[in-house]
Design an enzyme around this catalytic site. Structure first.
Site, PDB file in Angstrom:
ATOM      1  N   GLU A  37       0.848  -1.190   0.000  1.00 49.29           N
ATOM      2  CA  GLU A  37       0.000   0.000   0.000  1.00 49.29           C
ATOM      3  C   GLU A  37       0.881   1.236   0.000  1.00 49.29           C
ATOM      4  O   GLU A  37       1.795   1.368   0.813  1.00 49.29           O
ATOM      5  CB  GLU A  37      -0.912  -0.007   1.233  1.00 49.29           C
ATOM      6  N   GLN A  38       0.608   2.157  -0.926  1.00 52.55           N
ATOM      7  CA  GLN A  38       1.473   3.325  -1.063  1.00 52.55           C
ATOM      8  C   GLN A  38       1.271   4.353   0.054  1.00 52.55           C
ATOM      9  O   GLN A  38       2.172   5.152   0.333  1.00 52.55           O
ATOM     10  CB  GLN A  38       1.251   3.989  -2.414  1.00 52.55           C
ATOM     11  N   ARG A 111     -16.036   4.324   5.601  1.00 53.37           N
ATOM     12  CA  ARG A 111     -14.973   3.609   4.895  1.00 53.37           C
ATOM     13  C   ARG A 111     -13.768   3.344   5.796  1.00 53.37           C
ATOM     14  O   ARG A 111     -13.178   2.261   5.757  1.00 53.37           O
ATOM     15  CB  ARG A 111     -14.518   4.404   3.665  1.00 53.37           C
ATOM     16  N   TYR A 219     -27.570   8.972   4.582  1.00 52.69           N
ATOM     17  CA  TYR A 219     -27.804   7.849   5.487  1.00 52.69           C
ATOM     18  C   TYR A 219     -26.844   7.951   6.666  1.00 52.69           C
ATOM     19  O   TYR A 219     -25.817   8.625   6.607  1.00 52.69           O
ATOM     20  CB  TYR A 219     -27.639   6.504   4.769  1.00 52.69           C
ATOM     21  N   ASP A 299     -11.819  -1.584  -9.063  1.00 52.07           N
ATOM     22  CA  ASP A 299     -11.780  -0.425  -9.953  1.00 52.07           C
ATOM     23  C   ASP A 299     -10.640  -0.468 -10.958  1.00 52.07           C
ATOM     24  O   ASP A 299     -10.673   0.248 -11.967  1.00 52.07           O
ATOM     25  CB  ASP A 299     -11.663   0.863  -9.129  1.00 52.07           C
TER      26      ASP A 299
END
Length: 405
Positions: A37-38, A111, A219, A299
């Site tokens: 992970e960068q 998230r 929400y 993605d």
């Protein structure tokens, strides 16, 4: 005599939702995994996310049910409302109804909270190694292995997964550069502390407000402590694709002038320093996702517009199917090919339906009346198609086999 399957080492570029889910799913297949992970850590800018039963199924299979329950909110329903007078156009029950119908809950989650659940679990899994502040710029392939250079050190594995997003460097190296296309839509997002909004302003639902050339979604997340707001506006002038670029709150107020009082109240409650704006980009479905023992996920191969709340869900499903295929086949190349065959029809459907929803949500013609009458039945059909999906059964029922030799 039963042949013992050799341990497979998998390298994953990208420690987002798809990459970490893939690592956990591959760990269950007894692989050794390195995640690169960068960023300095496994976190993300503040935003909410919807987790429908089809992807919650996967997360539960990975042992994350308790972790999710601690950080998620469970909406009672999905509602569609008219932008001006607020009347309800359609309603689909979630909550216990979703659990009974699909076997798993429908969640709203921050998230960052989801990434913490994923990364904490991965960090405590013996066959997963997490590397932060690292970036894979390229790779080298050999007959049965692939290697990457990271911080003057070489890591070698049997397979490489590009889970590094819409700007994937793995995809660019594998298939060449292809710029993402601007969709003519600009998204805004904000998180509002619930105590800043008058009580009973919004209900515990996922609420979608339809208006001409724009829509608004809100929400609860983090157990009701925060209200996540996302709105999309059609705009011909191209905007930057940057999740952390602040937007002008006055501009947002102007864009939704004349909308229902609930929307006005929410926008008035946004802290100007936590209001963000970015252009929405995507790509057409790719003809191929993999080449040999290198493949793409999420993605990186099928970026999805946020008009079905399925972008993260598709990456999570990808992770489950790909891991099961790698566990099923001796050769990663065979596994990638089967994964691609199984997943492409579904992700292409979601990509195309999400683009179509952009037109439906923003309809500004007399056809809106017909759209509104059909909204309820259409919503039910789509939910059934999306939520009633078992990636594990899909792989188990697959008739593919190893090539001879």
């Amino acid at each position: 005599m039963v042949r013992e399957k050799m341990t497979t080492t998998v390298l994953i570029a990208g420690g987002g939702i798809g990459g970490l889910t893939a690592a956990l799913a591959l760990a269950q297949e007894h692989c050794d995994i390195h995640v690169f992970e960068q960023a300095d850590g496994f976190d993300e800018v503040g935003a909410g996310i919807q987790l429908s039963p089809n992807c919650v199924h996967v997360l539960y299979q990975l042992g994350l049910s308790q972790g999710l329950a601690k950080v998620a909110s469970e909406p009672e329903a999905l509602e569609i409302r008219h932008f001006k007078d607020g009347h309800r156009i359609a309603r689909s029950a979630l909550g216990e109804t979703a659990r009974r119908s699909f076997g798993y809950p429908y969640y709203h989650v921050h998230r960052a909270d989801l990434l913490k659940v994923l990364s904490d679990t991965a960090g405590n899994t013996h066959n997963i190694t997490l590397h932060t502040n690292t970036r894979i710029e390229g790779y080298h392939t050999y007959e049965d292995t692939v290697s990457v250079e990271v911080d003057n050190r070489t890591y070698t594995g049997n397979a490489l997964i590009g889970a590094d997003g819409i700007r994937s460097t793995i995809r660019a190296r594998l298939f060449g550069e292809e710029p993402a296309r601007y969709t003519g839509n600009v998204a805004w997002r904000a998180l509002i502390p619930a105590n800043r909004v008058p009580a009973n302003t919004i209900s515990p639902t996922a609420t979608l407000w339809w208006g001409p050339n724009r829509h608004f979604v809100h929400y609860y997340v983090r157990g009701g402590q925060l209200i996540n707001c996302v709105c999309v506006i059609e705009k011909h002038e191209q905007e930057l694709e940057s999740w952390d670029r602040r937007g002008d709150l006055h501009e947002l107020k102007t864009e939704f002038s004349g909308w229902h009082g609930t929307i006005t109240t929410l926008i008035e409650s946004i802290d100007p320093d936590t209001c963000f704006k970015w252009g929405l980009f995507d790509r057409p479905p790719m003809p191929a996702w993999s080449r040999g023992n290198i493949g793409l996920l999420g993605d990186a191969c099928h970026p999805t517009l946020p008009f079905m709340a399925q972008g993260a869900a598709m990456a999570i499903e990808d992770a489950a199917v790909l891991a099961a295929c790698i566990g099923k086949f001796d050769h990663p190349g065979t596994a990638f090919a089967e994964y691609e065959r199984l997943r492409k029809p579904r992700t292409e459907y979601v990509q195309k339906a999400s683009r179509r929803n952009a037109r439906i949500f923003h309809m500004a013609t007399p056809l809106r009346g017909i759209r509104d009458m059909l909204a309820g039945p259409a919503q039910t059909r789509v939910m059934n198609k999306l939520f009633d999906y078992d990636p594990y059964a899909l792989v188990n029922e697959s008739g593919a086999s190893e090539p001879d030799g």
